[in-house]
Enzyme design. Sequence first.
Site, PDB file in Angstrom:
ATOM      1  N   GLY A   1      12.683   2.893  33.841  1.00  0.00           N
ATOM      2  CA  GLY A   1      12.589   2.419  32.403  1.00  0.00           C
ATOM      3  C   GLY A   1      11.163   1.950  32.211  1.00  0.00           C
ATOM      4  O   GLY A   1      10.208   1.917  33.389  1.00  0.00           O
ATOM      5  N   ASP A   2      10.906   1.547  31.119  1.00  0.00           N
ATOM      6  CA  ASP A   2       9.490   1.128  30.735  1.00  0.00           C
ATOM      7  C   ASP A   2       9.085  -0.285  30.554  1.00  0.00           C
ATOM      8  O   ASP A   2       9.915  -1.064  31.532  1.00  0.00           O
ATOM      9  CB  ASP A   2       9.326   1.662  29.372  1.00  0.00           C
TER      10      ASP A   2
ATOM     11  N   GLY B   1      11.607  -3.758  32.167  1.00  0.00           N
ATOM     12  CA  GLY B   1      11.110  -4.891  33.092  1.00  0.00           C
ATOM     13  C   GLY B   1      11.270  -6.240  32.317  1.00  0.00           C
ATOM     14  O   GLY B   1      11.729  -7.292  33.125  1.00  0.00           O
TER      15      GLY B   1
ATOM     16  N   GLU C   1       2.260 -11.590  42.467  1.00  0.00           N
ATOM     17  CA  GLU C   1       1.413 -10.912  43.121  1.00  0.00           C
ATOM     18  C   GLU C   1       0.459 -10.147  42.159  1.00  0.00           C
ATOM     19  O   GLU C   1       1.091  -9.013  41.688  1.00  0.00           O
ATOM     20  CB  GLU C   1       1.836 -10.117  44.222  1.00  0.00           C
TER      21      GLU C   1
ATOM     22  N   CYS D   1      -5.317  -4.136  43.968  1.00  0.00           N
ATOM     23  CA  CYS D   1      -5.578  -5.719  43.532  1.00  0.00           C
ATOM     24  C   CYS D   1      -6.472  -6.287  44.448  1.00  0.00           C
ATOM     25  O   CYS D   1      -7.311  -7.239  44.257  1.00  0.00           O
ATOM     26  CB  CYS D   1      -4.450  -6.243  43.533  1.00  0.00           C
TER      27      CYS D   1
ATOM     28  N   GLU E   1     -11.049  -7.846  36.229  1.00  0.00           N
ATOM     29  CA  GLU E   1     -10.633  -6.448  37.430  1.00  0.00           C
ATOM     30  C   GLU E   1     -10.618  -5.279  36.562  1.00  0.00           C
ATOM     31  O   GLU E   1     -10.038  -5.034  35.637  1.00  0.00           O
ATOM     32  CB  GLU E   1      -9.065  -6.751  37.619  1.00  0.00           C
TER      33      GLU E   1
END
Length: 481
Positions: A209-210, A214, A252, A286, A383
Site C-alpha cells: 500500500g501507500d 503505513g 532509522e 541514509c 539530506e
Amino acid sequence: MASAPELRLSSAYVSGAWHPFNGARQMELINPDTEARTGTLTSPDAELVSAVVGAATDAQPAWSQSSTRQRLQLLRAIIALTEQHADDLAQLISEEIGAPIDFARAAQVGTAIKHLRATETALATASTDIALDGDPMHRVRYEPVGVAGLITPWNWPLNQVVLKVGAALAAGCPMVLKPSEYATRTAIAFTEIIHAAGIPKGVFNLLIGDKETGAQLAAHPGIDMISFTGSSTAGRKVSQAAADRFARTALELGGKSPNLLFEDCDVETSVRQGLAHCFRNAGQSCNAASRMLVARPIYDEVVALAAKIAQATPVGRPFDSGPHQGPLINRAQFDRVRAMIKACDARCVAGGAEPPVGFSPGFYVRPTVFADVSPNDPLFQEEVFGPVLTITPFEDEDHAVALANNTRFGLAAYIQTADPARADRVAARLRAGMLQVNGTSRAEGAPFGGVKASGHGREGGLWGIQSFQEVKSISGAAQRG
C-alpha cells in the site's frame, strides 16, 4: 521463482496465503530508467489493515513461546532460499529502483544475505536468560515485545526488509511488513521465499500500500512496536502515532554524514573512497558521506581531485554491467535533487542540475560536487538523497568537530587521518551513531543506527534482535515442599 505479477497490484499475504483485495486508492508504478508506466498499486482500506494485524495477533501466543531451535531452523531455511534466488532478487531490484545490475547483485542482495547470517549467528550464540553476577536467584530474561509493524523504504529494498524481518523472527515476534510502494515487487519476492521456508501461519504477513497504509499500521492499537526506516519527517509522524498508546518505536531516519579529512591523511585514497561512498546507490543512502570537511593545507588539492573523479564517474543504465551510477527512484526525487542543486550558491566544480547527455527520459542526475559550501547552506544541512557532495574547509581539530556536529542529524561519520590518537579523540567528540576510520568497513553484525534526528534504536546482529525484545527482571526461586 514464480513472479505472480497480479500479486504486486492488490494482494496481501495473510496467515500463509495471498488474499486479493479491492481499494479506492491507486498509484501508477513508473520505471525510473525509462519513465514508462509498469503497472498500478492498490492500497487497502482500514478494515483489511486490521484483519492483517489480527492475523499476527492470533499467532503471537504460540510464536512467542517458540524455541530458539525452531527459529534458527526457519531463519536458516530463509537464508538458503535467499541465496538460491539471489540473481532473481537482484534483477527485480534493478528493474524496480534502477540500481545497476552488478551493484544490485553484490551490494543490494549481497549485503542483505550478510545481515541475515549475522542475525543467525547472534540468535545461535545469545542467551535469553542471564544470571546477574552468576547468581541464578537473580536473572534477566529477554522476551518478545509482541506484534511488530515493519515499515521499510525503497532505497535498499531487500536489505532493509531482512534487517527487520530477520530480527523480529529471531526475537519471537509475529509481524506485519509494509514495504515502500516503490519497492513492492522485491518484498513480494522475499515473501515467496519466506512462505517456501515454511513459516507458521500468521507469523509473517505482508501488507502492500501507500503512505496512508503505513500510517494506519503505525497507529493500529494491535501493534506493540513499530520499526520504521525512512525520512525524519515521516519518522516523527510514526513516533507521534505510537506515543498515543505507548508503543515502542525503533526509528532509522535520515543523515547528513560528515567525512573529515585531516592534513596527514592519504589524500588520493580518502577522496576516492569518499566520493564512492557519497555517490553509491546514486546517493540514495541514509549514511552517505555527503559532507566532506577538509583541513585547510590540503583543501585545494582535495577540491581539484574530487572534481576530476566526479567528472569521470560514469552514468549508466540499470541493465548495463560494470560500475556506474543509475537513476534516482522517481520524478519527485529527481525534481527535488535538481532544485537543491540549482539553489546552491557555492562553487560547482563538477556536475550540475542538467541531466547527463543521452539519459532522457529517465531520472538521471550527474554526480555533482560543490566547493566552499557554507554551514548555513541547505546543501550542508539537509539530506539531499542524491549524488551531491559538499566540500568545506576547516582550520583545526576543534573547527572540524564543530562543523561535523553542526546539523540536526547524527547517523554516521567518517574520519581520515594517520594519527590513531587523533582518530580516537575526534570519534569521541562526534555526535553520530556510527564511526568509520580510514575506509574501514563496519563489521558484520555491528549495530546500525543514529542519534538526534537520525532516530533511535539499532539494527543488525544481536542489537537488532534485542530491539524487538523486552527485558524482564526475575528474582528468587520457587519454594521447595
